[in-house]
Write an enzyme that holds these catalytic residues in place. Structure first.
Site, PDB file in Angstrom:
ATOM      1  N   CYS A  45       0.856   0.589  -8.227  1.00 37.80           N
ATOM      2  CA  CYS A  45       0.930  -0.705  -7.541  1.00 37.80           C
ATOM      3  C   CYS A  45      -0.109  -1.680  -8.091  1.00 37.80           C
ATOM      4  CB  CYS A  45       0.693  -0.528  -6.044  1.00 37.80           C
ATOM      5  SG  CYS A  45       1.822   0.634  -5.277  1.00 37.80           S
TER       6      CYS A  45
HETATM    7  C1  BEZ Z   1       1.183   4.213  -6.910  1.00 39.70           C
HETATM    8  O1  BEZ Z   1       1.416   3.045  -6.681  1.00 39.70           O
HETATM    9  O2  BEZ Z   1       0.450   4.521  -7.835  1.00 39.70           O
HETATM   10  C2  BEZ Z   1       1.830   5.294  -6.102  1.00 39.70           C
HETATM   11  C3  BEZ Z   1       2.131   5.083  -4.784  1.00 39.70           C
HETATM   12  C4  BEZ Z   1       2.696   6.102  -4.038  1.00 39.70           C
HETATM   13  C5  BEZ Z   1       2.990   7.324  -4.647  1.00 39.70           C
HETATM   14  C6  BEZ Z   1       2.717   7.503  -5.991  1.00 39.70           C
HETATM   15  C7  BEZ Z   1       2.115   6.487  -6.729  1.00 39.70           C
END
Ligand code: BEZ
Length: 212
Positions: A45
């Site tokens: 994200c």
């Molecule tokens: C991420 O944004 O890195 C992420 C969020 C939830 C699960 C796995 C990765």
């Protein structure tokens, strides 16, 4: 609630990193990319929100506003924004909705409990100035989105709203288009496609992009 293409998207008022937002008022006459992410302070994200900030001039060119969402609160967003700016070398130039009470994620069906319990999944909605849903894509949590693809679809939507064309596989702005099958009258074809067209099959007719 399941939103389908062509539906009018629901309005909402929700807190954000830029203060309370009434969605319809905030969107005004713009196109909107509304995208959700599972959680603040997560690696994928962080890169995505940075990428969207870097693409601001591309979104602006197309009359598009961007807005992110997660179920974390405003304080969390404010801390995380500092990290995004530091690590992605950008200034975050759009709001992140703080949907702790899930007001927005519920009405936009952004929580898929069999995939991620209590967290918003990675969804993207493209909404037009009439507040109609024009694109929705759902990604797995482990896969970051390609926002250049979202821009490509917006180019196609904005073009095909104005001209009687559709865009073929892997099309990008400036490439040849296909003429919609409903147009068969030679006079109408000549009027709408003054640059001409190449009939490959009666239903597959290529024409230069009309607005180039
Ligand atoms: C991420 O944004 O890195 C992420 C969020 C939830 C699960 C796995 C990765």
């Amino acid at each position: 609630m399941t939103l389908r293409l062509g539906d009018t998207v629901p309005n909402f008022t929700q807190a954000s990193s830029e203060g309370e937002i009434n969605f319809y008022d905030w969107a005004g006459d713009s196109w909107v990319v509304l995208f959700s992410h599972p959680k603040d302070y997560t690696p994928v994200c962080t890169t995505e929100l940075g990428a969207v900030a870097r693409l601001k001039s591309e979104f602006d060119k197309r009359g598009v506003k961007t807005i992110a969402l997660s179920v974390d609160d405003v304080d969390s967003h404010m801390g995380w924004i500092k990290d995004i700016e530091e690590t992605q070398n950008v200034t975050l130039n759009y709001p992140i909705l703080a949907d702790g009470d899930r007001k927005v994620s519920d009405i936009y069906d952004m929580i898929h409990p069999n995939s991620l319990n209590n967290l918003t999944i990675r969804t993207v909605f493209v909404i037009d100035p009439e507040k109609k849903l024009r694109l929705s894509i759902t990604y797995p949590a482990s896969t970051g989105r390609n926002f250049n693809e979202i821009l490509r679809v917006i180019d196609s939507l904005q073009l095909t709203d104005k001209y009687s064309v559709a865009t073929p596989v892997d099309w990008k702005d400036g490439d040849d288009c296909v003429i919609v099958p409903s147009i068969t009258d030679p006079a109408e074809l000549a009027e709408k496609f003054p640059k001409g067209y190449t009939p490959i099959k009666p239903y597959l007719r290529m024409t230069p992009q009309p607005n180039k």
